[in-house]
Enzyme design. Sequence first.
Site, PDB file in Angstrom:
ATOM      1  NE  ARG A  66      -4.126   1.607   2.229  1.00 12.74           N
ATOM      2  CZ  ARG A  66      -5.155   1.928   1.425  1.00 12.74           C
ATOM      3  NH1 ARG A  66      -5.246   1.400   0.224  1.00 12.74           N
ATOM      4  NH2 ARG A  66      -6.086   2.767   1.830  1.00 12.74           N
ATOM      5  CB  THR A 350     -10.480  -0.755  -5.780  1.00  9.32           C
ATOM      6  OG1 THR A 350     -10.165   0.417  -5.024  1.00  9.32           O
ATOM      7  CG2 THR A 350      -9.904  -1.955  -5.074  1.00  9.32           C
ATOM      8  CB  THR A 368      -6.923   0.545  -5.080  1.00 11.62           C
ATOM      9  OG1 THR A 368      -7.842   1.624  -5.276  1.00 11.62           O
ATOM     10  CG2 THR A 368      -6.076   0.826  -3.860  1.00 11.62           C
ATOM     11  CG  ASN A 370      -8.893   6.157  -2.957  1.00  9.65           C
ATOM     12  OD1 ASN A 370      -9.715   5.329  -2.591  1.00  9.65           O
ATOM     13  ND2 ASN A 370      -8.873   7.387  -2.479  1.00  9.65           N
ATOM     14  CD  GLN A 388      -5.181   4.162  -2.006  1.00 15.17           C
ATOM     15  OE1 GLN A 388      -6.355   3.947  -1.681  1.00 15.17           O
ATOM     16  NE2 GLN A 388      -4.736   3.911  -3.208  1.00 15.17           N
ATOM     17  CG  ASP A 391      -8.580   5.127   1.370  1.00 16.02           C
ATOM     18  OD1 ASP A 391      -9.696   5.624   1.175  1.00 16.02           O
ATOM     19  OD2 ASP A 391      -8.174   4.132   0.749  1.00 16.02           O
ATOM     20  CB  SER A 420      -7.105  -0.320   2.894  1.00 13.78           C
ATOM     21  OG  SER A 420      -7.708  -0.926   1.769  1.00 13.78           O
ATOM     22  CB  SER A 421     -12.598  -0.743   2.634  1.00 11.96           C
ATOM     23  OG  SER A 421     -12.920   0.328   3.481  1.00 11.96           O
ATOM     24  N   GLY A 441     -14.781  -1.051  -4.603  1.00 11.47           N
ATOM     25  CA  GLY A 441     -15.934  -0.219  -4.262  1.00 11.47           C
ATOM     26  C   GLY A 441     -15.784   0.498  -2.938  1.00 11.47           C
TER      27      GLY A 441
HETATM   28  N1  GLY Z   1      -8.729   2.983  -1.609  1.00 10.95           N
HETATM   29  C1  GLY Z   1      -9.735   2.081  -1.263  1.00 10.95           C
HETATM   30  C2  GLY Z   1      -9.399   1.312  -0.064  1.00 10.95           C
HETATM   31  O1  GLY Z   1      -8.244   0.966   0.108  1.00 10.95           O
HETATM   32  O2  GLY Z   1     -10.248   1.066   0.741  1.00 10.95           O
END
Ligand code: GLY
Length: 541
Positions: A66, A350, A368, A370, A388, A391, A420-421, A441
């Site tokens: 990341r 993503t 991603t 983002n 990013q 986030d 992150s998600s 998403g």
């Molecule tokens: N940028 C989306 C995530 O990492 O959640």
Amino acid sequence: MVAADHPIASQVGAGVLADGGNAIDAAVATALAAGVVSPASSGIGGGGFALVWDAASGSLRVYDFREVAPAALDPSDFVVDGAVDPLLARRGGLAVGVPGEARGLALLARTHGRMSWRRLAMPAARLARDGTPTSWFTAQAAVQVLAKLPDAPPYAPLRDLLGGATPRRRGVPLVRPALAATLLAIAADPEAFYRGKLADDLVAAVRAAGGVMTTDDLAAYTPVERPPLWGAWRGLRIATMPIPSSGGVILLETLGILDRTGVDLVALGADSAVALHVIAEATKHGFADRTRLLGDSDSGRAAAAALLDDARLRRLAAKVRLDRTQPLADYGESPPAVGAAARVPGPGGTSHICVIDAEGNAVSLTTTVNGYFGSKLVTAGGVVLNNQIDDFAIDPTLANGFGLTQSAANLVAPGQRPLSSMTPTLLFDGGRVVGCAGGSGGPRIISNTLQAILGVWLFGKDARAAVEAPRVHHQWSPDELVIESDLAPDVRRALEARGHRLTLSTGVTAVQLLRVRPDGVIEAASDPRKGGAPAGPDAAP
Ligand code: GLY
């Protein structure tokens, strides 16, 4: 079998498998190709996470590539005239985190692959050079982004890429010669991204748009290996992504709550209003906890571990009512003030990739930039740069581009990774991989991956049916249940009767999922919402 969110990306991975590459080779080549054919979602200007299962040694390794915040980034950079301007984290130079994709993918290939790095990178370079038909997904993202793109010099390269005054339409060739040259250099040496001309060009693009990144930031970027986050569920073992993702822990927390409600979801029926209600209620607890606690910090890590405590899961499960929702303050334990967002925004970029090879090796990889086309900056080398930094919590009282408010555990800080998600996940039965799942998403990744997993491993659907089923999303705040347009009217009414405020989903989410059936056949699903298709020799219909 390879399931990516673009048919050509899946085919690149399947070609690697056919040439004798393993799952890791295929995942790396697929990720590089995905970044070329679907630049709204991912690319070497971004970063990601990967779970890698080595079947021969029975070992699972987890990689975090990341982006990190540049060393000189200061929270005060986002203050204009005494107030935080959240747009600065979404567009322009301050929005860009130091990209990890090229070093991360190279590390995966070097550690686990059996093909040369060059063999894995060349398909992407050729796709950029020769062009591919613009996908429906890219075309719709281009229209949305162009409508809001400032008419200022830093954004001219993206305007050109997207077709300018006449947005690039579906089917029109997407040829990226500058990126092709960049990928050729990276195919010779992935370090070329982090040194010399490519690094200079990247830093120049960021700084010309107000950013503070330096070539030292690029030189210092390091992918990190992390311990996997493991859970047990219905006789399966689930491996998923730890902090700095919130995805893994909320996935396991939500499954844990659902298991402890005592509600027989199968008897209620897949896609029934009551089942969707209970699933949404469980995710609301998870997202309330995310809001309050999680981040790439010691406190964020400690909190994540505590969320999976059995007694705590039981307490939250006991709060779930079949007949109604609760006031927002009743989700999680000691939830914070409700967030600032008025509604749940669109889901952004993503891309998720699942690969399982003939030897049982597996990769679950999410990558991603983002938001759609990240920061909206494109380097002279054709690299779309991520945004990013959005986030992070720039300010805990403000919502980010996904409508998420976040705690001090996720405050923007130099060298930190934004929460992150992304939820790359593998499922195991004994010592054998039986599933791979993940999605795109923004925060919807978590709720969508959860529902696809429930579809297969709880409700007994095949992979495609589980991915295609209408999904719901609730992120605790704002208090809104996002539904898809094909959700049946009677189900909508029954959800409203339980107190849910329904809104129709805007934008595109996608889940990719592989299921290894007991007979060894792999069911593969690339989400039709994004136009993906899996590829491989054994695709079950
Ligand atoms: N940028 C989306 C995530 O990492 O959640």
